[in-house]
Design a protein around this motif. Structure first.
Motif, PDB file in Angstrom:
ATOM      1  N   SER A   1       0.867  -1.160   0.000  1.00 49.21           N
ATOM      2  CA  SER A   1       0.000   0.000   0.000  1.00 49.21           C
ATOM      3  C   SER A   1       0.905   1.211   0.000  1.00 49.21           C
ATOM      4  O   SER A   1       2.036   1.162   0.474  1.00 49.21           O
ATOM      5  CB  SER A   1      -0.883   0.002   1.236  1.00 49.21           C
ATOM      6  OG  SER A   1      -0.073   0.055   2.380  1.00 49.21           O
TER       7      SER A   1
ATOM      8  N   VAL B   1      -3.572   3.951  -0.028  1.00 46.06           N
ATOM      9  CA  VAL B   1      -4.316   3.081  -0.944  1.00 46.06           C
ATOM     10  C   VAL B   1      -3.442   1.881  -1.293  1.00 46.06           C
ATOM     11  O   VAL B   1      -2.228   1.942  -1.186  1.00 46.06           O
ATOM     12  CB  VAL B   1      -4.698   3.825  -2.252  1.00 46.06           C
ATOM     13  CG1 VAL B   1      -5.706   4.930  -1.973  1.00 46.06           C
ATOM     14  CG2 VAL B   1      -3.465   4.368  -2.949  1.00 46.06           C
TER      15      VAL B   1
ATOM     16  N   ALA C   1      -3.999  -0.037  -6.716  1.00 44.99           N
ATOM     17  CA  ALA C   1      -5.322   0.555  -6.838  1.00 44.99           C
ATOM     18  C   ALA C   1      -5.486   1.262  -8.181  1.00 44.99           C
ATOM     19  O   ALA C   1      -4.557   1.895  -8.673  1.00 44.99           O
ATOM     20  CB  ALA C   1      -5.560   1.556  -5.710  1.00 44.99           C
TER      21      ALA C   1
ATOM     22  N   GLU D   1      -9.985   4.996 -10.381  1.00 45.12           N
ATOM     23  CA  GLU D   1     -11.288   5.263  -9.754  1.00 45.12           C
ATOM     24  C   GLU D   1     -11.207   5.111  -8.246  1.00 45.12           C
ATOM     25  O   GLU D   1     -11.722   5.922  -7.498  1.00 45.12           O
ATOM     26  CB  GLU D   1     -12.361   4.332 -10.338  1.00 45.12           C
ATOM     27  CG  GLU D   1     -12.971   4.848 -11.633  1.00 45.12           C
ATOM     28  CD  GLU D   1     -13.406   6.320 -11.544  1.00 45.12           C
ATOM     29  OE1 GLU D   1     -14.109   6.681 -10.571  1.00 45.12           O
ATOM     30  OE2 GLU D   1     -13.011   7.116 -12.429  1.00 45.12           O
ATOM     31  N   GLU D   2     -10.535   4.046  -7.837  1.00 44.91           N
ATOM     32  CA  GLU D   2     -10.436   3.750  -6.413  1.00 44.91           C
ATOM     33  C   GLU D   2      -9.661   4.862  -5.689  1.00 44.91           C
ATOM     34  O   GLU D   2     -10.048   5.321  -4.617  1.00 44.91           O
ATOM     35  CB  GLU D   2      -9.734   2.398  -6.223  1.00 44.91           C
ATOM     36  CG  GLU D   2      -9.759   1.924  -4.779  1.00 44.91           C
ATOM     37  CD  GLU D   2      -9.007   0.612  -4.576  1.00 44.91           C
ATOM     38  OE1 GLU D   2      -8.619  -0.030  -5.576  1.00 44.91           O
ATOM     39  OE2 GLU D   2      -8.804   0.238  -3.402  1.00 44.91           O
ATOM     40  N   ILE D   3      -8.589   5.289  -6.330  1.00 44.33           N
ATOM     41  CA  ILE D   3      -7.772   6.346  -5.727  1.00 44.33           C
ATOM     42  C   ILE D   3      -8.587   7.635  -5.625  1.00 44.33           C
ATOM     43  O   ILE D   3      -8.620   8.312  -4.605  1.00 44.33           O
ATOM     44  CB  ILE D   3      -6.485   6.580  -6.560  1.00 44.33           C
ATOM     45  CG1 ILE D   3      -5.593   5.336  -6.529  1.00 44.33           C
ATOM     46  CG2 ILE D   3      -5.716   7.790  -6.029  1.00 44.33           C
ATOM     47  CD1 ILE D   3      -4.429   5.371  -7.486  1.00 44.33           C
ATOM     48  N   LYS D   4      -9.286   7.926  -6.723  1.00 47.90           N
ATOM     49  CA  LYS D   4     -10.074   9.147  -6.783  1.00 47.90           C
ATOM     50  C   LYS D   4     -11.150   9.168  -5.689  1.00 47.90           C
ATOM     51  O   LYS D   4     -11.293  10.154  -4.957  1.00 47.90           O
ATOM     52  CB  LYS D   4     -10.728   9.228  -8.171  1.00 47.90           C
ATOM     53  CG  LYS D   4     -11.450  10.517  -8.453  1.00 47.90           C
ATOM     54  CD  LYS D   4     -11.913  10.514  -9.899  1.00 47.90           C
ATOM     55  CE  LYS D   4     -12.920  11.621 -10.142  1.00 47.90           C
ATOM     56  NZ  LYS D   4     -13.347  11.641 -11.563  1.00 47.90           N
ATOM     57  N   SER D   5     -11.869   8.039  -5.572  1.00 42.83           N
ATOM     58  CA  SER D   5     -12.959   8.037  -4.589  1.00 42.83           C
ATOM     59  C   SER D   5     -12.421   8.073  -3.167  1.00 42.83           C
ATOM     60  O   SER D   5     -12.978   8.733  -2.299  1.00 42.83           O
ATOM     61  CB  SER D   5     -13.882   6.838  -4.813  1.00 42.83           C
ATOM     62  OG  SER D   5     -13.119   5.664  -4.796  1.00 42.83           O
ATOM     63  N   THR D   6     -11.285   7.398  -2.946  1.00 42.98           N
ATOM     64  CA  THR D   6     -10.680   7.455  -1.612  1.00 42.98           C
ATOM     65  C   THR D   6     -10.281   8.884  -1.275  1.00 42.98           C
ATOM     66  O   THR D   6     -10.483   9.371  -0.167  1.00 42.98           O
ATOM     67  CB  THR D   6      -9.434   6.545  -1.535  1.00 42.98           C
ATOM     68  OG1 THR D   6      -9.755   5.275  -2.098  1.00 42.98           O
ATOM     69  CG2 THR D   6      -8.956   6.373  -0.108  1.00 42.98           C
TER      70      THR D   6
ATOM     71  N   LYS E   1      -1.286   7.901 -11.233  1.00 40.06           N
ATOM     72  CA  LYS E   1      -1.320   6.595 -10.564  1.00 40.06           C
ATOM     73  C   LYS E   1      -0.066   6.358  -9.737  1.00 40.06           C
ATOM     74  O   LYS E   1       1.042   6.502 -10.207  1.00 40.06           O
ATOM     75  CB  LYS E   1      -1.468   5.476 -11.600  1.00 40.06           C
ATOM     76  CG  LYS E   1      -2.755   4.678 -11.392  1.00 40.06           C
ATOM     77  CD  LYS E   1      -2.855   3.555 -12.379  1.00 40.06           C
ATOM     78  CE  LYS E   1      -2.714   2.217 -11.655  1.00 40.06           C
ATOM     79  NZ  LYS E   1      -2.747   1.094 -12.590  1.00 40.06           N
TER      80      LYS E   1
END
Length: 844
Positions: A784, A801, A805, A808-813, A836
RNA sequence: GCCGAAGUGGCGGAAUAGGCAGACGCGCGCGACUCAAAAUCGCGUUCCUUCGGGAAUGAGGGUUCGAUUCCCUCCUUCGGCACCA
């Protein structure tokens, strides 16, 4: 330290005492021929060469700085599976030995070999992987026999010749110098800083200029930009044309110009006062002023004559020449702003387009005719205030009017190109290239050098000594060393007497010796087979080891050794002795270690750092590591005697970590929660750091970034101390880390690495025969990662993260973060950029 | 003047396919251990601050969501060349 020893008599000595094992390992490595480099076709070869020292007396910190990081890299290459040759020797001829002879009445040979003995011993204390069986000493007869042999080969090939001309002379060292050995604006001797003077002497030269053009090509050479630039400047190529002007009385005067397109604007000619035609051209009416001017010019030094801000002087010769393109009758002047040593010693003067000629023309009221017309301005020869030296269209140039003259040099410039074509058709000139590079003057009026192996016979002139009489040995029975401006060999009662190889009659030996740069031009070849008495080197050795893969040394040799070395290789190539176009593929230069007050170290200032004292205090490994760590190697820095404590602390901490048996039991109060899951994390983290470090250290060794190698190893050590606290000792991960750590340490600190590896870890001798650790990419990868979140370019939060990841996952986190939400104040972000694995950038 | 390299804390220096400026170390400060010191260990250390933040990689501009990193102009230091036709 004595107390420590007493305490540890019954158990293993765990106090750090490098003196207890450094000499031991050095002796064992040498006895075992661990670093002996022999041909092995099963392995890729690596010829690591570092410049050999002059045996001046004691090794100084600069030698260590040049040699030990080079050694570390050679060791690294060896661990990477290369068959590495890392030889060492002495550039043992030279002036200081004669200085000692004069001062102490001791033969230069004795002084030199005493110093060599002392310096060899000091070099052995470095713990370097020098292959001493390949040692070459340029003042050994078995070495200089071949230096002489090479001279003869060059002579036979027409690349060595004798010529009388005005040459540079150092009045302090009492010898001639090569052009390269005269430095700077003040034209001082490179060795002693004394301003040089000119002397008219007959001397031996090597025809280096034959290779001027080839020496400008650096294809396939990984050499520093500034060395290539420096050599390019030194060679000073200019492209243009040579043109023949005829005088009214029928003599030809050849000139060189980079601007043949301005020929129509040549309104006068200028000759150097030394030009051979000056007297012939001078009319009787002008003879008096011309001869006075010549005498005045001769009195001046080059510095006075070539001073840039000097007001131009000159006299009219009374003679005239005909401009070959327009048949104009133009006066011939004599002026010292034209140098005999460049081009042909005569120029065509185009005052409208050359500032120097312009100044001269204005001073002496000579005609100024513009022949290049700039865009939008009309030049007037009578009123213009300075020469126009830029682009435009040709005018006043007959059929060439309207041809564009660009800022391009040589044939690329359409105007120059067209005019050269015309000159060649008319046979009044041709495309030509001129260099400021000069042939290499190699005669030295000194004793302690390789005698030039030539004899002079009244009947048959100069001839080389037959090969079977080589070497021409220096005599031991010389008693008078005083420099007289001639070689002491000349005053030996019998040494100069010889016989002519052609007629057998009396012939006199050349009493001058060779520039010692001649000796160092081929030492890398002598390392191949230092004791071969049939040839300078074995072909098999040459074919396997050459060319030099990595050459390290000081940049002060940019225009001297490094140019001679390249010239020599090319000349030998053309004689079929060597192969390939260049002697060394990769070159790297270390910077300079300055004294603590930022000045140059020198014996006279007494600010020299003595490595011997440091070795005694800290051990060789610490000095090696500190020299790698304390500056960018290729840049150098002032010495910092406090700074070394940091490196010494690191080395001690390495020692403590790997020898302290207590390390296997974590101290109760400092160990955090010892639950299995956290230990798993610790082990995994340790392994990751280990493999990341291998990656970094490997990269940095490849790129000569020695300072960050040490930082990386320091960081990993700090990491290992933490892992020890957390109870990782004894685990497979810990053991792996230990092994890898010592392997990575081995090139830097060879003694402590061997001691830890062989004695404390009980591994098979020798660490220096181990392979470099390879990276386990999956272990090196982070699980991570923490990445910053920026709002309008400012970091406002950090999120954690998974390493893999998706965007999208990074953005939403990121957007879910409370801090970020607070900063957004409910507004919708205009844009969210996810780099990224690196960063999230939110724009509002 | 031309060619080349380089400008980041008090210091040596990290970080450039554009992405957390100041890694690592020196020095300095505080603390632990010690009768004390040294050694060792721990914590802190770019600057400013009204404690919310703000500024900062030689200077100024540009490109970009974002520049120590790329582009332009300039300054400084170091090295080479320089009346080179």
């Amino acid at each position: 330290m004595t107390t420590n020893k007493k305490e540890s008599t019954e158990t293993k000595d765990i106090s750090f005492n490098p003196q207890a094992f450094e000499a031991k390992w050095q002796a064992k490595w040498e006895a075992d021929k661990l670093y002996r480099a022999v041909i092995d076709e099963s392995k890729p070869k690596h010829y690591a060469l570092t410049m050999l020292p002059y045996p001046s007396g004691d090794l100084h910190i600069g030698h260590w700085y040049a040699m030990t990081p080079s050694d570390a890299r050679a060791r690294f290459m060896r661990m990477r599976g290369y068959n590495v040759m890392f030889p060492m020797g002495f550039d043992a001829f030279g002036l200081p030995a004669e200085g000692a002879a004069i001062k102490h009445n001791i033969h230069p040979k004795i002084w030199t070999y005493q110093n060599i003995e002392r310096m060899e011993k000091q070099m052995r204390s470095m713990g370097a992987m020098f292959d001493w069986e390949r040692e070459a000493i340029s003042s050994d007869p078995e070495y200089y026999k071949w230096t002489q042999w090479f001279f003869i080969q060059l002579y036979k090939k027409g690349l060595a010749y004798r010529k009388k001309q005005a040459v540079d002379w150092c009045p302090k060292d009492n010898t001639t110098l090569a052009r390269e050995q005269v430095k700077g604006e003040n034209r001082v001797c490179d060795r002693c800083g004394t301003p040089v003077i000119k002397k008219e002497l007959e001397q031996w030269f090597f025809k280096a200029t034959k290779y001027a053009d080839e020496l400008l090509h650096f294809e396939g050479m990984d050499w520093p930009e500034y060395i290539k630039a420096s050599q390019t400047n030194w060679i000073g190529r200019s492209e243009g044309a040579s043109v023949i002007f005829k005088t009214e009385i029928g003599d030809s005067i050849e000139i060189f110009t980079t601007r043949p397109d301005t020929l129509w604007g040549a309104t006068f000619m200028v000759m150097s006062p030394e030009h051979p035609l000056v007297d012939k051209i001078t009319t009787p009416e002008n003879a008096q002023i011309v001869s006075e001017y010549k005498a005045e010019a001769q009195k001046q030094t080059d510095i006075q004559r070539e001073a840039k801000d000097k007001v131009k002087t000159g006299v009219f010769s009374g003679g005239y020449a005909i401009n070959p393109v327009n048949q104009e009758r133009i006066p011939i002047w004599v002026a010292d702003y034209v140098l005999m040593s460049y081009g042909t010693g005569a120029i065509m003067a185009v005052p409208a387009h050359d500032q120097r000629d312009f100044e001269f023309a204005r001073k002496f009221n000579l005609k100024v005719i513009p022949v290049i017309q700039p865009d939008g301005v009309t030049l007037n020869g009578d009123t213009m205030e300075h020469a126009y030296e830029h682009e435009g269209l040709m005018i006043n140039s007959g059929a060439f009017n309207g041809t564009p003259a660009t800022s391009d040099k040589g044939l690329k410039n359409p105007a120059i190109n067209a005019v050269i074509k015309y000159l060649e058709e008319k046979e009044i000139g041709k495309h030509d290239v001129s260099y400021r590079y000069r042939d290499w003057l190699i005669s030295r009026q000194r004793f302690w050098g390789a005698p030039i192996p030539m004899v002079h016979c009244e009947k048959h002139g100069w001839n080389p000594i037959p090969d079977d009489q080589l070497p021409v040995l220096l005599p031991d029975d010389i008693t008078e060393w005083k420099p007289t401006g001639e070689s002491p060999l000349k005053f030996h009662p019998t040494w100069k007497d010889s016989t002519c190889p052609i007629c057998g009659e009396y012939a006199m030996r050349e009493t001058d010796t060779m520039d010692t740069f001649m000796c160092s031009s081929w030492y890398h070849l002598r390392y191949l087979s230092p004791h071969n008495d049939k040839a300078p080197f074995d072909d098999a050795e040459y074919n396997y080891w050459m060319p030099v893969d990595t050459y390290t040394g000081g940049s002060e040799h940019a225009n001297m050794h490094l140019l001679y070395f390249r010239f020599f290789h090319k000349a030998l190539r053309d004689m079929g002795i060597t192969e390939g176009n260049e002697p060394a593929i990769q070159l790297r230069n270390q910077g300079m270690v300055l004294s603590e007050d930022n000045s140059k170290m020198s014996k006279s200032k007494g600010n020299v750092v003595a490595p011997d004292v440091l070795v005694q205090k800290y051990g060789a490994d610490t000095i090696r590591a500190y020299l790698m760590f304390f500056a960018r190697w290729q840049q150098g820095a002032p010495w910092d005697s406090n700074g070394i404590e940091g490196t010494a602390r690191w080395i001690r901490r390495v020692w403590t970590l790997f020898t302290d048996s207590a390390s296997s039991t974590p101290t109760v109060d400092s160990a955090p929660s010892n639950s299995d899951s956290s230990l798993d994390d610790v082990k995994k983290n340790l392994r990751r750091r280990v493999h990341q470090t291998i990656k970094r250290v490997t990269h940095d060794f490849e790129n000569f970034e020695f300072n960050t190698i040490i930082s990386s190893l320091m960081e990993l050590l700090n990491e290992m101390y933490k892992a020890r606290e957390a109870g990782a000792v004894g685990t497979p991960e810990w053991n792996e880390a230990t092994e890898i750590y010592i392997k990575m340490l081995a090139p830097v600190a060879p003694h402590i690495a061997e001691e830890l590896w062989t004695n404390h870890l009980g591994k098979a001798y020798s660490i220096h025969q181990q392979m470099w650790p390879s990276v386990d990419e999956s272990a090196a990868k982070d699980d991570s990662i923490e990445i910053p979140v920026q709002i309008n370019g400012k970091v406002r939060d950090r999120i954690i993260v998974p390493a893999d990841a998706g965007e999208e996952e990074i953005k939403s986190t990121a957007l879910a973060s409370e801090t970020i939400q607070k900063y957004l104040e409910g507004k919708q972000p205009k844009k969210v950029i996810v780099a990224k694995g690196r960063l999230v950038s939110v724009v509002v």
